[in-house]
Design a protein around this motif. Structure first.
Motif, short mmCIF file in Angstrom:
data_model
loop_
_atom_site.label_atom_id
_atom_site.label_comp_id
_atom_site.label_asym_id
_atom_site.label_seq_id
_atom_site.Cartn_x
_atom_site.Cartn_y
_atom_site.Cartn_z
N ILE A 1 -43.48 -44.35 5.34
CA ILE A 1 -43.15 -45.30 4.39
C ILE A 1 -41.84 -44.71 3.57
CG2 ILE A 1 -43.77 -45.98 1.88
CD1 ILE A 1 -46.52 -45.95 3.05
N ASP A 2 -41.67 -43.24 3.52
CA ASP A 2 -40.48 -42.79 2.48
C ASP A 2 -39.25 -43.24 3.53
OD1 ASP A 2 -38.58 -41.25 1.29
OD2 ASP A 2 -39.32 -39.29 2.16
N GLU A 3 -39.49 -42.87 4.82
CA GLU A 3 -38.06 -43.10 5.88
C GLU A 3 -37.93 -44.61 5.90
OE1 GLU A 3 -35.46 -43.20 9.01
OE2 GLU A 3 -36.19 -41.43 7.69
N VAL A 4 -38.77 -45.56 5.91
CA VAL A 4 -38.44 -47.08 6.22
C VAL A 4 -37.95 -47.47 4.66
CG1 VAL A 4 -39.49 -49.40 6.55
CG2 VAL A 4 -40.00 -47.50 7.97
N VAL A 5 -38.63 -47.17 3.60
CA VAL A 5 -38.16 -47.85 2.51
C VAL A 5 -36.84 -47.16 1.77
CG1 VAL A 5 -39.00 -48.03 -0.04
CG2 VAL A 5 -40.76 -48.85 1.83
N PHE A 6 -36.83 -45.79 1.69
CA PHE A 6 -35.76 -45.19 0.83
C PHE A 6 -34.66 -44.99 1.90
CE2 PHE A 6 -39.85 -44.22 -1.39
CZ PHE A 6 -39.18 -44.92 -2.71
N HIS A 7 -34.94 -44.75 3.05
CA HIS A 7 -33.90 -44.42 4.04
C HIS A 7 -33.20 -45.56 4.53
CE1 HIS A 7 -34.94 -39.88 4.61
NE2 HIS A 7 -35.68 -40.37 3.62
N GLN A 8 -34.21 -46.39 5.27
CA GLN A 8 -33.46 -47.43 5.90
C GLN A 8 -33.22 -48.64 5.17
OE1 GLN A 8 -35.99 -48.16 9.06
NE2 GLN A 8 -35.82 -45.95 10.19
N LEU A 9 -34.28 -49.44 4.57
CA LEU A 9 -33.97 -50.60 3.30
C LEU A 9 -33.39 -50.19 2.29
CD1 LEU A 9 -37.65 -51.89 3.99
CD2 LEU A 9 -35.81 -52.46 5.11
N VAL B 1 -28.91 -38.85 12.12
CA VAL B 1 -29.76 -37.85 13.16
C VAL B 1 -30.85 -37.20 12.38
CG1 VAL B 1 -29.69 -35.86 14.66
CG2 VAL B 1 -27.86 -37.44 14.80
N SER B 2 -30.80 -36.68 11.20
CA SER B 2 -31.88 -36.31 10.38
C SER B 2 -32.97 -36.97 10.07
CB SER B 2 -31.25 -35.53 9.15
OG SER B 2 -30.97 -36.38 8.05
N ASP B 3 -32.51 -38.40 9.91
CA ASP B 3 -33.47 -39.38 9.57
C ASP B 3 -34.37 -39.49 10.94
OD1 ASP B 3 -32.70 -39.76 6.98
OD2 ASP B 3 -31.53 -41.67 7.41
N GLY B 4 -33.69 -39.59 12.14
CA GLY B 4 -34.28 -39.82 13.32
C GLY B 4 -35.24 -38.68 13.62
N VAL B 5 -35.02 -37.60 13.24
CA VAL B 5 -35.83 -36.39 13.47
C VAL B 5 -36.90 -36.38 12.49
CG1 VAL B 5 -36.04 -33.89 13.25
CG2 VAL B 5 -34.12 -34.90 14.46
N PHE B 6 -36.85 -36.67 11.21
CA PHE B 6 -37.68 -36.96 10.16
C PHE B 6 -38.92 -38.07 10.86
CE2 PHE B 6 -38.70 -39.14 5.90
CZ PHE B 6 -39.83 -37.99 5.56
N HIS B 7 -38.22 -39.16 11.14
CA HIS B 7 -39.10 -40.37 11.66
C HIS B 7 -39.94 -39.93 12.68
CE1 HIS B 7 -39.72 -44.62 11.20
NE2 HIS B 7 -39.51 -44.80 12.52
#
Length: 157
Positions: free
Chosen positions: A28-36, A53-59
């Motif tokens: 949820i953090d990745e999708v809402v705060f990082h992507q949207l 890249v860091s977002d991808g690893v986190f995801h």
């Protein structure tokens, strides 16, 4: 014949819920705060490319935790030893622990990123960490509640 839950199943049930909660709130953090909303990347101390890249690893971490937890849940259900209340409590607890860890360790101690880059970030920090605290308390209460045993049936019922 229904198999009875044994004490050796409780940690498995608990850790399945914890992993699912971690994976869910990270997702949820990745999708809402990082992507949207584009408020931050997992690692904001470098270029945008490194941030992505860091977002991808986190995801990938969030999906790995979620998938592992669901395999564990499938095993619990197959063996008919799943404690739904305890599992849901562990999910809430895991989500709260991850969020508090993110809010204190990632945001403040390591300074990997902030929730949002604004002048008064303290309000975001307070809301983020208070919500995490509530989730931890609710999760602990739910995990601590023992499942009430089913009443024994008399012969002939």
């Amino acid at each position: 014949m229904k198999k009875r839950k044994s004490s050796k199943d409780e940690p498995f049930n608990f850790w399945s819920g914890i992993l699912f909660g971690l994976g869910l709130v990270a997702f949820i953090d990745e999708v809402v705060f990082h992507q949207l909303l584009h408020w931050h990347h997992f690692y904001d101390k470098s270029t945008t490319s490194i941030g992505l890249v860091s977002d991808g690893v986190f995801h990938a971490f969030s999906w790995f935790a979620t998938v592992v937890s669901l395999f564990m849940l499938a095993d619990l259900r197959k063996r008919n030893v799943w404690d739904r209340r305890g599992w849901i409590g562990a999910v809430i607890l895991g989500a709260g622990v991850f969020q508090l860890y993110d809010g204190i360790i990632h945001h403040k101690l390591m300074r990997l990123h902030q929730i949002r880059y604004v002048d008064d970030v303290i309000y975001y920090d307070i809301v983020w960490n208070v919500i995490a605290g509530f989730m931890i308390v609710i999760g602990l209460i739910a995990v601590a509640q023992k499942k009430t045993p089913e009443p024994k049936k008399k012969a002939g019922e």
